[in-house]
Design an enzyme around this catalytic site. Structure first.
Site, PDB file in Angstrom:
ATOM      1  N   PHE A  15       0.815  -1.211   0.000  1.00  0.00           N
ATOM      2  CA  PHE A  15       0.000   0.000   0.000  1.00  0.00           C
ATOM      3  C   PHE A  15       0.851   1.265   0.000  1.00  0.00           C
ATOM      4  CE2 PHE A  15      -3.070  -3.025   1.932  1.00  0.00           C
ATOM      5  CZ  PHE A  15      -4.096  -2.873   1.018  1.00  0.00           C
ATOM      6  N   GLY A  16       1.859   1.324   0.872  1.00  0.00           N
ATOM      7  CA  GLY A  16       2.678   2.521   0.960  1.00  0.00           C
ATOM      8  C   GLY A  16       3.516   2.762  -0.272  1.00  0.00           C
ATOM      9  N   VAL A  80      15.739  -8.147  -2.387  1.00  0.00           N
ATOM     10  CA  VAL A  80      16.762  -7.251  -1.843  1.00  0.00           C
ATOM     11  C   VAL A  80      17.441  -7.936  -0.663  1.00  0.00           C
ATOM     12  CG1 VAL A  80      17.164  -5.044  -0.687  1.00  0.00           C
ATOM     13  CG2 VAL A  80      15.567  -5.181  -2.616  1.00  0.00           C
ATOM     14  N   GLU A 172     -11.523 -12.489  12.354  1.00  0.00           N
ATOM     15  CA  GLU A 172     -12.157 -12.674  11.050  1.00  0.00           C
ATOM     16  C   GLU A 172     -12.018 -14.113  10.562  1.00  0.00           C
ATOM     17  OE1 GLU A 172     -11.663  -8.056   9.480  1.00  0.00           O
ATOM     18  OE2 GLU A 172     -10.023  -9.482   9.203  1.00  0.00           O
ATOM     19  N   ASP A 301       4.900  -1.191   7.990  1.00  0.00           N
ATOM     20  CA  ASP A 301       5.266  -2.172   9.023  1.00  0.00           C
ATOM     21  C   ASP A 301       6.767  -2.246   9.246  1.00  0.00           C
ATOM     22  OD1 ASP A 301       2.640  -2.937   9.444  1.00  0.00           O
ATOM     23  OD2 ASP A 301       2.694  -4.465   7.889  1.00  0.00           O
TER      24      ASP A 301
END
Length: 430
Positions: A15-16, A80, A172, A301
């Site tokens: 997302f970021g 990486v 969930e 994160d």
């Protein structure tokens, strides 16, 4: 790409990372996106793949497809392994390196087993598409094997599903597995009563959904128990094997265990040799840069940063997106010679969690919602953030079908690896 452009390297297409790419559109930069997978995942719905509610293609999209209209963006499928800060190069597993002028680390997190990594083969976590399909395979195969099992004790173990950790993912998963056993599967089996399946949610703390207000967590616990979930609080898991778990001094035989108890940051702090917290998250500056290296940003994160209330910024999608936008604006400001932006400030927009197909909770701070109305808002919010009209329509129709007919269309058992079959007690798939 044009010569002389500012080189931005983004490690991680979550997302970021993608938000930073999107908000750098039109800037005088050339961008390289590096990810060890070729797809972007909508992680909030990953548990729905694991529980046969959605197909993988409904929550994941090829990164190259997303970058198709961005000629200034190069996508690399690579792993990486380090960062050379002096030479300003990202080092890859194959020995190659990628130069940068500005580096953004948005590498996410992995499972944390609190010093017991040997538990992972028996209790997979849920962070990737591979994790989701592994868990789905184990859940569905448990019912298939129980259908053929003649030993009552072995059958009970096959029909016992343990979820460790009662955060949003654990809650969930527990609610959806219980509905799968009680609503979807009963007409499909002849030798077993799937209503008798046990779903056990184990939490070391005193409450489910510890980050939510107490009245909402109490409602969540009651709702789970109404679905047939056994909620075990204040009991830490002390052993995890192919045969089951030990928690609170009790042994529970279970052939399917899912780990939702904790996460650990990627090894980005090790690449940089910078201070990190006990979960491996980089301790960053208020402007999301690495101490002493203003050309290196880190978000999501991967990092820890205090919010306005003194608590760390949560590791959720909205926080990562806001950080990605902030970094893109900071890079633009530097290139345009403008003033540096102020410290990053996370704006909490609310917390949402689904309990079952007709129940959810929402905490907007100024208002709290529960039940069916919260479920509809939860669904609309998640559909809105999916990528593409086709995906939104497909997911909406799937959810409406599940809501109306209790049918889940993604119940495919796919072939597992030999290693996985061994670690799950000799289980095989076809």
């Amino acid at each position: 790409m044009a010569e002389g452009l500012h080189r931005v390297v983004i490690v991680g297409a979550g997302f970021g990372g993608l938000e930073a790419v999107n908000h750098l559109k039109g800037a005088p930069v050339e961008i390289t996106v590096i990810d060890q997978r070729n797809h972007h995942i909508f992680q909030p719905l990953l548990y729905q793949v694991a529980t046969a509610s959605l197909a993988t293609s409904e929550i994941a999209w090829p990164i190259r497809q997303l970058m198709r209209g961005r000629p200034e963006v190069t996508t690399l499928l690579a792993e990486v392994v380090g960062v050379d800060q002096e030479a300003r190069q990202v080092r890859l597993r194959d020995g190659a390196s990628v130069p940068y002028d500005t580096l953004l680390l948005a590498t996410g997190a992995r499972h944390a087993y609190f010093g017991h990594d040997e538990w992972e083969p028996y209790a997979p976590g849920l962070k990737t598409i591979e994790d989701a399909t592994t868990i789905r395979r184990r859940i569905l195969m448990a019912f298939e094997e129980a259908e053929m099992e003649t030993d009552p004790k072995a059958q009970d173990a096959l029909l016992t599903f343990v979820i460790v950790g009662a955060g949003p993912t654990g809650v969930e998963l527990a609610g959806t597995i219980a509905e799968l056993a009680r609503d979807t599967l009963p007409p499909d089996f002849r030798n077993i009563d799937t209503h008798k399946a046990r779903v056990v949610l184990i939490e070391a703390g005193p409450r489910v959904l510890a980050g939510y207000p107490e009245d909402l967590t109490d409602y969540t616990k009651r709702s789970l128990e109404e679905l047939g979930v056994e909620v075990e609080l204040g009991a830490a898991v002390t052993e995890c094997t192919a045969q089951g778990v030990v928690y609170g001094g009790k042994t529970l035989a279970a052939r399917t265990i899912v780990w939702a108890a904790g996460v650990r940051a990627s090894p980005a702090a090790e690449w940089l040799g910078v201070p990190a917290d006990r979960n491996g998250r980089i301790i960053i500056q208020p402007d999301l840069t690495i101490p002493g290296h203003p050309e290196i940003f880190a978000i999501g994160d991967t990092v820890t940063l205090p919010g306005l209330n003194g608590k760390p910024v949560p590791g959720i999608a909205p926080a990562a997106k806001q950080a990605g936008i902030y970094v893109a604006r900071a890079i633009r400001g530097r290139l345009e010679g403008g003033a540096a932006p102020g410290p990053f400030q996370y704006r909490h927009q609310g917390s949402l969690a689904q309990i079952g197909k007709r129940k959810a909770i929402i905490d907007f701070g100024w208002i709290k919602l529960r039940g069916a109305i919260a479920w509809w808002i939860w669904g609309i919010a998640h559909i809105y953030f999916l990528i593409g009209v086709r995906t939104r329509l497909s997911v909406a129709l799937n959810w409406l079908w599940i809501h109306a007919r209790n049918q889940r269309s993604a119940r495919l058992i796919t072939q597992g690896s030999d290693n996985e079959s061994e670690s799950s007690g000799g289980r095989t798939t076809s």
